[in-house]
Scaffold this active site. Structure first.
Site, PDB file in Angstrom:
ATOM      1  N   GLU A  87      -2.264  -0.553 -11.650  1.00 39.29           N
ATOM      2  CA  GLU A  87      -3.628  -0.142 -11.979  1.00 39.29           C
ATOM      3  C   GLU A  87      -4.640  -1.086 -11.318  1.00 39.29           C
ATOM      4  O   GLU A  87      -4.492  -2.313 -11.427  1.00 39.29           O
ATOM      5  CB  GLU A  87      -3.801  -0.177 -13.497  1.00 39.29           C
ATOM      6  N   ASP A 134      -7.776  -3.512  -0.090  1.00 39.64           N
ATOM      7  CA  ASP A 134      -8.558  -2.605  -0.923  1.00 39.64           C
ATOM      8  C   ASP A 134      -9.816  -2.293  -0.150  1.00 39.64           C
ATOM      9  O   ASP A 134     -10.492  -3.183   0.368  1.00 39.64           O
ATOM     10  CB  ASP A 134      -8.890  -3.196  -2.292  1.00 39.64           C
ATOM     11  N   SER A 154       0.844  -1.203   0.000  1.00 42.57           N
ATOM     12  CA  SER A 154       0.000   0.000   0.000  1.00 42.57           C
ATOM     13  C   SER A 154       0.870   1.240   0.000  1.00 42.57           C
ATOM     14  O   SER A 154       1.967   1.245   0.564  1.00 42.57           O
ATOM     15  CB  SER A 154      -0.886   0.010   1.263  1.00 42.57           C
ATOM     16  N   GLY A 155       0.346   2.286  -0.635  1.00 38.17           N
ATOM     17  CA  GLY A 155       1.027   3.571  -0.592  1.00 38.17           C
ATOM     18  C   GLY A 155       0.271   4.538   0.308  1.00 38.17           C
ATOM     19  O   GLY A 155       0.592   5.723   0.356  1.00 38.17           O
ATOM     20  N   GLY A 165      -8.330   9.671   5.586  1.00 35.64           N
ATOM     21  CA  GLY A 165      -9.349   9.468   4.550  1.00 35.64           C
ATOM     22  C   GLY A 165     -10.717  10.034   4.924  1.00 35.64           C
ATOM     23  O   GLY A 165     -10.850  11.187   5.364  1.00 35.64           O
ATOM     24  N   TYR A 166     -11.722   9.200   4.766  1.00 33.49           N
ATOM     25  CA  TYR A 166     -13.104   9.620   5.005  1.00 33.49           C
ATOM     26  C   TYR A 166     -13.497   9.534   6.491  1.00 33.49           C
ATOM     27  O   TYR A 166     -14.675   9.711   6.832  1.00 33.49           O
ATOM     28  CB  TYR A 166     -14.060   8.722   4.210  1.00 33.49           C
ATOM     29  N   GLY A 173      -2.121   6.136   6.002  1.00 31.95           N
ATOM     30  CA  GLY A 173      -3.110   5.846   7.040  1.00 31.95           C
ATOM     31  C   GLY A 173      -3.297   4.348   7.223  1.00 31.95           C
ATOM     32  O   GLY A 173      -3.293   3.827   8.332  1.00 31.95           O
TER      33      GLY A 173
HETATM   34  P1  ITT Z   1      -3.368   1.656  -1.780  1.00 30.80           P
HETATM   35  O1  ITT Z   1      -4.193   1.156  -2.949  1.00 30.80           O
HETATM   36  O2  ITT Z   1      -1.954   1.965  -2.177  1.00 30.80           O
HETATM   37  O3  ITT Z   1      -3.463   0.773  -0.583  1.00 30.80           O
HETATM   38  P2  ITT Z   1      -5.343   3.770  -1.724  1.00 30.80           P
HETATM   39  O4  ITT Z   1      -5.495   4.962  -0.838  1.00 30.80           O
HETATM   40  O5  ITT Z   1      -5.410   4.019  -3.203  1.00 30.80           O
HETATM   41  O6  ITT Z   1      -3.970   3.070  -1.301  1.00 30.80           O
HETATM   42  P3  ITT Z   1      -7.723   2.142  -1.977  1.00 30.80           P
HETATM   43  O7  ITT Z   1      -7.556   1.999  -3.449  1.00 30.80           O
HETATM   44  O8  ITT Z   1      -8.091   0.930  -1.181  1.00 30.80           O
HETATM   45  O9  ITT Z   1      -6.389   2.684  -1.298  1.00 30.80           O
HETATM   46  O10 ITT Z   1      -8.761   3.311  -1.726  1.00 30.80           O
HETATM   47  C1  ITT Z   1      -9.449   3.422  -0.535  1.00 30.80           C
HETATM   48  C2  ITT Z   1      -9.966   4.827  -0.333  1.00 30.80           C
HETATM   49  O11 ITT Z   1     -10.824   4.795   0.816  1.00 30.80           O
HETATM   50  C3  ITT Z   1      -8.849   5.825  -0.025  1.00 30.80           C
HETATM   51  O12 ITT Z   1      -9.256   7.116  -0.427  1.00 30.80           O
HETATM   52  C4  ITT Z   1      -8.737   5.731   1.483  1.00 30.80           C
HETATM   53  O13 ITT Z   1      -8.179   6.878   2.087  1.00 30.80           O
HETATM   54  C5  ITT Z   1     -10.198   5.475   1.893  1.00 30.80           C
HETATM   55  N1  ITT Z   1     -10.183   4.625   3.075  1.00 30.80           N
HETATM   56  C6  ITT Z   1      -9.843   3.318   3.149  1.00 30.80           C
HETATM   57  N2  ITT Z   1      -9.884   2.894   4.428  1.00 30.80           N
HETATM   58  C7  ITT Z   1     -10.244   3.952   5.164  1.00 30.80           C
HETATM   59  C8  ITT Z   1     -10.429   4.151   6.521  1.00 30.80           C
HETATM   60  O14 ITT Z   1     -10.208   3.193   7.423  1.00 30.80           O
HETATM   61  N3  ITT Z   1     -10.824   5.359   6.938  1.00 30.80           N
HETATM   62  C9  ITT Z   1     -11.027   6.356   6.053  1.00 30.80           C
HETATM   63  N4  ITT Z   1     -10.842   6.267   4.764  1.00 30.80           N
HETATM   64  C10 ITT Z   1     -10.456   5.068   4.296  1.00 30.80           C
END
Ligand code: ITT
Length: 196
Positions: free
Chosen positions: A40, A69, A10-11, A148-149, A14
């Site tokens: 992708e 994901d 993961s990048g 994130g959210y 959080g």
């Molecule tokens: P990686 O694919 O590199 O892991 P990403 O941020 O692109 O990183 P995702 O494709 O899984 O990860 O996208 C998930 C989105 O939902 C991303 O915007 C996250 O910040 C958000 N998200 C996931 N888990 C969360 C959490 O526990 N609390 C708040 N937001 C979350």
């Protein structure tokens, strides 16, 4: 047995922070994915995308990898942003603003956070589990914790957003923690089989 190298595929800082805490008691040497690594996400489900990420990182590093994901599906928006949660806008702040704006016309605030976890070794999927947490989208951000959210997701029955909770509470009731609970016995079995 020496600690087993495990690359967190993961990048997202959080997520990586949460995994470091979730995996604290396991005999893993946690590694980060190669700098600038991008793959992708072409899957149609959280699990398909978790698999794509876990396999790609394991193949690139030659090590065991763990991918996550996850995303937020909002009922009134037909499940959006869902698997497109990270592509919804270009920063956490903008994603939150867009979601609140898109949901403004609706009184139904129901939403669900989902998390699919996949552990891969090369092209082989060793473990996959998923978890979820139901809640409501708030009318404005609340709380300072998390990422994130988190500030706009209020857990059903608790009246608190993820961002108002400490890590332990989010781990206990959250989507990633719920997926992780299912991962624990599988991980113990995997580690046991590696000792033999
Ligand atoms: P990686 O694919 O590199 O892991 P990403 O941020 O692109 O990183 P995702 O494709 O899984 O990860 O996208 C998930 C989105 O939902 C991303 O915007 C996250 O910040 C958000 N998200 C996931 N888990 C969360 C959490 O526990 N609390 C708040 N937001 C979350």
């Amino acid at each position: 047995m020496d600690n087993v190298p495990l690359v967190i595929a993961s990048g997202n800082k959080g997520k990586i922070g949460e995994f470091k805490k979730l995996l604290d008691d396991f005999p893993f040497e946690l590694l980060t994915q190669p700098v600038g690594f991008e793959i992708e996400e072409t899957g149609n489900t959280f699990m398909e995308n978790a698999r794509i990420k876990a396999i790609a990182v394991s193949q690139a590093t030659g090590k065991l990898s763990l991918a996550d994901d996850s995303g937020l599906s909002v009922e009134a928006l037909g499940g959006a942003p869902g698997i497109y949660s990270s592509r919804y806008a270009s920063s956490d702040k903008q994603r939150i603003e867009k979601l609140l704006a898109d949901l403004k016309p609706f009184s139904n605030r129901k939403a669900k956070f989902e998390c699919a976890l996949c552990i891969a070794s090369g092209e082989k999927v060793l473990i996959e589990v998923s978890g979820f947490c139901e809640g409501l989208i708030t009318f404005f951000p609340k709380g300072e914790n998390g990422f994130g959210y988190d500030p706009i997701f209020e857990v059903s029955g608790l009246g608190e957003t993820y961002a108002e909770m400490d890590h332990q509470k989010k781990k206990h009731i959250g989507h990633r923690g719920n997926a992780f609970k299912l991962l624990i016995p599988e991980l113990n079995q995997l580690l046991g089989s590696m000792k033999k």
